[in-house]
Design an enzyme around this catalytic site. Structure first.
Site, mmCIF file in Angstrom:
data_model
loop_
_atom_site.group_PDB
_atom_site.id
_atom_site.type_symbol
_atom_site.label_atom_id
_atom_site.label_comp_id
_atom_site.label_asym_id
_atom_site.label_seq_id
_atom_site.Cartn_x
_atom_site.Cartn_y
_atom_site.Cartn_z
ATOM 1 C CD GLU A 55 -13.799 13.475 0.339
ATOM 2 O OE1 GLU A 55 -13.533 13.663 0.878
ATOM 3 O OE2 GLU A 55 -14.190 13.334 -0.834
ATOM 4 C CB CYS A 70 -4.899 12.161 8.248
ATOM 5 S SG CYS A 70 -5.866 11.615 9.760
HETATM 6 N N1 SAH Z 1 -6.710 21.761 10.575
HETATM 7 C C1 SAH Z 1 -6.667 20.972 11.225
HETATM 8 C C2 SAH Z 1 -8.169 20.028 11.192
HETATM 9 C C3 SAH Z 1 -7.388 18.801 10.065
HETATM 10 S S1 SAH Z 1 -6.833 17.870 11.075
HETATM 11 C C4 SAH Z 1 -5.268 20.860 11.624
HETATM 12 O O1 SAH Z 1 -4.494 21.068 10.757
HETATM 13 O O2 SAH Z 1 -5.536 20.134 12.586
HETATM 14 C C5 SAH Z 1 -6.076 16.683 9.913
HETATM 15 C C6 SAH Z 1 -4.746 15.957 10.168
HETATM 16 O O3 SAH Z 1 -4.293 15.101 9.647
HETATM 17 C C7 SAH Z 1 -3.830 16.918 11.244
HETATM 18 O O4 SAH Z 1 -3.228 16.613 12.112
HETATM 19 C C8 SAH Z 1 -2.630 17.176 10.547
HETATM 20 O O5 SAH Z 1 -1.279 17.278 10.430
HETATM 21 C C9 SAH Z 1 -2.773 15.386 9.370
HETATM 22 N N2 SAH Z 1 -2.721 15.462 7.893
HETATM 23 C C10 SAH Z 1 -2.986 16.270 6.907
HETATM 24 N N3 SAH Z 1 -2.044 15.612 5.764
HETATM 25 C C11 SAH Z 1 -2.024 14.922 6.336
HETATM 26 C C12 SAH Z 1 -1.811 13.749 5.202
HETATM 27 N N4 SAH Z 1 -1.298 13.614 3.582
HETATM 28 N N5 SAH Z 1 -1.127 12.254 5.987
HETATM 29 C C13 SAH Z 1 -1.072 12.098 6.988
HETATM 30 N N6 SAH Z 1 -1.471 12.839 7.939
HETATM 31 C C14 SAH Z 1 -1.670 14.471 7.094
#
Ligand code: SAH
Length: 417
Positions: free
Chosen positions: A95, A389
């Site tokens: 996505e 996110c």
């Molecule tokens: N794997 C990398 C890239 C993904 S970024 C990382 O972990 O940074 C995605 C961002 O969204 C990350 O900061 C993660 O902590 C956040 N995220 C993941 N699941 C989420 C959710 N359910 N609600 C809000 N943010 C979330």
């Protein structure tokens, strides 16, 4: 050559030059191919009209193709966000999210656009800041789009994926439920950007596009392909590196490698917890690289002039969102040139956490600000279409491949180097 290495998309200048010279063609053909792939974003060799017919035919005969990514599905949110399901040659898909702007609400998304919106506080600053020379070109492009009603605000962001699924297993993230199927090639990472730019009818550098490597997957567990893609996006597509941000869950050895790169996006680290007990529970990767190890790497990270590290912090109701947690975060980040992006949990099926209310989020933000740490609340984008996110989870489940399973397992063993 294997199947993927025959895609022009993903090849750099040197690789294309080698292909041209092997075919006995003059060297300038390499630039024509680079331009066609990355600037015009052609989808087939037949479209590269600058190349002689005979050369194109020989390329096809030897199995070379453009290797463009295909948009399989498109979901549009009420807030203008578009979630794309993008498919590749082997049937896998990821996505990619398009976030148009226009109301200044991008503040705190970790991108350059966010910084502009923050510093100006004006809803039209991005558009105003464009040079007057850019305007006619951008206006022409707007006319050329399929949707003439769409107005380009000048600071949109594309969120791109780096893997099919993810191995990191963060407990609040929907992508984690997929496991990881495979790494994306550099061509597949760049291909997402090309497909979305084409669909939106925009073109950098005339149109200001920000990129965040914050989609499905952990970019630092697919480091070589990610960094090659970043270079191609700068040199080929023409997006400035200061307009790109990569987010990592905290793969420390790669944070160190990343600091050494000549061409690199800005760095964001997903912190998400204020102490080791909490972080290990929420992000198992913390067993291997604890907060002490992670924060040491962040402190030693070679920042450039006017650069900062962004720390993301997903707020989970009654889990990591208490004033005490905010004070611990302030302590962890003391003295670092950084900012914090707070993200109230985007909920999803199978995620056992709640979204804190706005007052609790504001209280957390205020504690950080009072401690001198710039803290912003990231506005959720496209929650209604599962584009926000942590919500990127394709409808089709993926199985875990043995090779990447090993990667998952190695995360829980002893620290590297
Ligand atoms: N794997 C990398 C890239 C993904 S970024 C990382 O972990 O940074 C995605 C961002 O969204 C990350 O900061 C993660 O902590 C956040 N995220 C993941 N699941 C989420 C959710 N359910 N609600 C809000 N943010 C979330």
């Amino acid at each position: 050559m294997d199947k993927t290495s025959k895609s022009l998309l993903g090849m750099d200048r040197e690789e294309i030059a080698a292909l041209v010279s092997e075919a006995g063609e003059p060297a300038y053909r390499a630039k024509q191919i680079m331009d066609a792939i990355y600037r015009q974003r052609v989808e087939s060799l037949a479209e590269i009209s600058t190349l002689p017919q005979g050369f194109r035919e020989r390329l096809v005969e030897s199995g070379v193709s453009v290797g463009a990514a295909r948009i399989e599905k498109k979901f549009s949110s009420v807030d203008g966000t578009v979630r794309y399901l993008i498919g590749f040659a082997d049937g896998q898909s990821v996505e990619t999210v398009w976030m148009p702007e226009g109301d200044g609400g991008e503040a705190g998304d970790g991108s350059e656009a966010g910084a502009e919106a923050e510093s100006s506080g004006s809803s039209t600053s991005g558009a105003k800041a464009r040079s007057e020379q850019d305007e006619p070109i951008a206006a022409l492009k707007r006319c050329a789009t399929q949707n003439p009603a769409r107005t380009f605000s000048g600071r949109s962001t594309i969120c791109i994926s780096s893997q099919v699924g993810c191995a990191v297993d963060c407990q609040f993230c929907l992508t984690a439920l997929l496991g990881v199927k495979r790494n994306l090639t550099a061509g597949e990472i760049v291909g997402q950007v090309c497909a979305v730019l084409k669909d939106q009818g925009v073109s950098p550098p005339e149109d200001r596009i920000n990129l965040v490597f914050m989609g499905m997957g952990e970019p630092f567990l697919n480091y070589e392909n990610f960094i090659k893609a970043a270079r191609l996006l700068v040199e080929g597509v023409g997006i400035a590196e200061r307009r790109m941000t990569v987010s990592t869950a905290g793969i420390v050895p790669r944070i160190r490698d990343f600091g050494e790169e000549k061409i690199r996006p800005k760095l964001a680290i997903s912190l998400n917890a204020s102490n080791d007990v909490l972080r290990t529970r929420l992000m198992p990767v913390n067993k291997k690289w604890t907060l002490e190890i992670l924060m040491a790497a962040a402190r030693e990270f070679p920042l450039r002039t006017r650069e900062w590290i962004t720390f993301e912090y997903v707020l989970l109701g009654e889990v990591n969102d208490a004033p005490e947690n905010a004070r611990e975060v302030a302590e962890l980040l003391r003295g670092l040139r950084c900012k914090v992006n707070l993200i109230a949990l985007n909920p999803g099926p199978g995620i056992d956490f709640t979204t804190p209310d706005a007052e609790r989020v504001a209280a957390f933000q205020n504690i950080l600000r009072a401690a001198g740490i710039p803290a912003y609340v990231r506005r959720p984008r496209g929650r209604d279409i599962y584009a926000a996110c942590g919500q990127l989870k394709r409808t089709v489940e993926v199985a875990t491949s043995p090779e990447l399973q090993l990667q998952t397992i190695s995360l829980s063993s002893a620290p590297e180097g």
